[in-house]
Structure formats: structure tokens, C-alpha cells
Design an enzyme around this catalytic site. Structure first.
Site, mmCIF file in Angstrom:
data_model
loop_
_atom_site.group_PDB
_atom_site.id
_atom_site.type_symbol
_atom_site.label_atom_id
_atom_site.label_comp_id
_atom_site.label_asym_id
_atom_site.label_seq_id
_atom_site.Cartn_x
_atom_site.Cartn_y
_atom_site.Cartn_z
ATOM 1 C CE1 TYR A 1 -3.923 -1.861 5.160
ATOM 2 C CE2 TYR A 1 -3.633 -0.401 4.602
ATOM 3 C CZ TYR A 1 -3.927 -1.165 4.093
ATOM 4 O OH TYR A 1 -3.739 -1.590 2.994
ATOM 5 C CB SER B 1 -0.887 -0.079 1.320
ATOM 6 O OG SER B 1 -1.286 1.149 1.642
#
Length: 256
Positions: free
Chosen positions: A160, A147
């Protein structure tokens, strides 16, 4: 499809592929000729995804295998099942992941560990299980889905961010140990992608305006934007690409 990017005859496993980005990547690899194995935890949703995708391809091209990517024993059995029942596993896409939005001062340790285990440890477990079959054959492609949060940070998503940063370096660690055996391990780092799961963010006028202003391409990404890079990294066209993280973010990470 030129031979350089043709995946015909290759078996691919995509974790977390009953919907969203994982499902789109599964379709992209199947479009390029691969035999695809879908994965998820929800057996009913996974079967529905298999049925839906199978309608667009010849019989035997789409399969599914329900297993928990965070459980080492389940992972080992699942990868062995793919090898025995579908074909030699040549392509692995580690896509499974979750999100949990809470400020760090209020974050329960259990939620931290759940995100880290699902988003990072699972890639180690499935990657290792796949590599145990790939290495003796001297070939294999592993694509880890990172990401932009592997390079950036935002409030309330600390686990995350930590997981995706770790996954970027796990990609390098896999390369350091397995590249000499003929494997290529790389990562894709999507920016903000418009899917059913991000529709609420697209509908948030303030957040949507921030994304458009922050992204030089001035738009959200789509799952189709990820298809080409995934096929390239899965194909013979990337045989000397190793340990890299490819940011697919419309330029978000290159501007202040």
C-alpha cells in the site's frame, strides 16, 4: 455556488465509489452540479449506491458503470460508454483501492501485485483512457486519491505504501505529459478518515489514542473534510494547479 466552483454540466467518473470515501466524493461533486458516474465491481452494491444517491438529485444526474479498473479492455469500454451515454468526461477521480496487512517477510508476491495493480496501475489505466478523450478537447481534471502513506510508512502495509508513493509520482508524470494539452492532474492525500471501514480502528482504544496524539488537529478526519478540496480540484478554481498532492490530514505529516 459561485461560478468558479460550479460543476454544472460537467461529467465526472469516480472509481471505487459504491461506498466509503469514493461515494462521499461522488456526492460532493454532484452537490456542486456535476453529473456523476459511480463505479464498482459488485453490481448489486453499485446499483444500490446509485439508487440511494439518485434520491437526492434530479433525474439523470447519477449513473453507474460496473467495470474492473485493473483490466485495460474493460476500462476502455467503460470510458467510451460514459462518453457516449452520459456526456464528455471532464472529471476523473481515481479512488479505487485495497489494503492488505502482512509483514513483508511473510507477504506473498501475489498479494503484493494485487495491491499494486489495484491501487496504482488502475489509476494509470483509467487516467490514460480518460486522457485520450480529454486531450483533443483541451480540458480535463484528474484527481488521484493518495494517502498520508505517500509520505509516511507503517509496518505491515508495504504494498500500500509503495502504491500510494507511486501514485503521487504518477500524478507528476501525468502532469509532465498532459498539462500542455489543458489537463490538470492533482492528488488528494487523506489522513486517517473515520468511515465504516475504519470503525474497528476507531474502536481500538490504543490505536485511537495514538491517532489523536499524532494528529495536531486531535481528531479523525471525516469524509466531509475531503469534499471541499475535491470540488476545488475538479473546478475552474484550480486551473493553474498541476502535479500537486494536497495532504488533508489535520497536520499529521508536518509534525515529528
Amino acid at each position: 455556488m459561485t461560478s468558479l466552483f460550479d460543476l454544472t454540466g460537467r461529467t465526472a467518473l469516480i472509481t471505487g465509489s459504491s461506498r466509503g470515501i469514493g461515494n462521499a466524493l461522488a456526492r460532493a461533486l454532484a452537490d456542486a452540479g456535476a453529473t456523476v458516474v459511480l463505479n464498482g465491481m459488485d453490481a448489486d452494491r453499485l446499483k444500490a449506491a446509485e439508487t440511494s444517491l439518485s434520491a437526492d438529485f434530479p433525474p439523470g444526474r447519477i449513473h453507474s458503470c460496473a467495470f474492473d479498473v485493473t483490466k485495460d479492455a474493460e476500462v476502455g469500454r467503460a470510458v467510451a460508454w460514459v462518453e457516449e451515454n452520459v456526456g464528455p468526461l471532464e472529471i476523473l477521480v481515481n479512488n479505487a483501492g485495497i489494503q492488505h496487512r502482512v509483514a513483508m517477510l511473510d507477504l506473498d508476491v501475489e498479494d503484493w501485485e494485487r495491491v499494486i495493480t489495484t491501487d496504482l496501475t488502475s489509476a494509470f489505466l483509467v487516467g490514460r483512457a480518460a486522457a485520450r478523450f480529454m486531450i483533443p478537447r483541451g480540458r480535463g481534471k484528474i484527481i488521484n486519491i493518495c494517502s498520508v502513506q505517500a509520505d509516511l510508512a507503517r509496518p505491515t502495509i508495504a504494498p500500500y505504501i509503495a502504491a500510494k508513493g507511486g501514485l503521487r509520482n504518477l500524478t507528476r508524470a501525468m502532469t509532465a505529459e498532459w498539462a500542455a494539452s489543458g489537463l490538470q492532474i492533482n492528488a488528494i492525500a487523506p489522513g486517517y478518515i473515520h468511515t465504516d471501514m475504519t470503525q474497528n480502528l476507531v474502536d481500538d482504544e490504543q490505536f485511537n489514542s495514538w491517532i489523536l496524539g499524532r494528529t495536531p488537529a486531535h481528531r479523525w478526519g471525516t469524509v466531509q473534510d475531503l469534499a471541499g478540496p475535491a470540488v476545488w480540484l475538479a473546478s475552474s478554481g484550480s486551473d493553474f494547479v498541476n502535479g500537486q498532492t494536497i495532504f488533508i490530514d489535520g497536520g499529521m505529516t508536518v509534525v515529528v
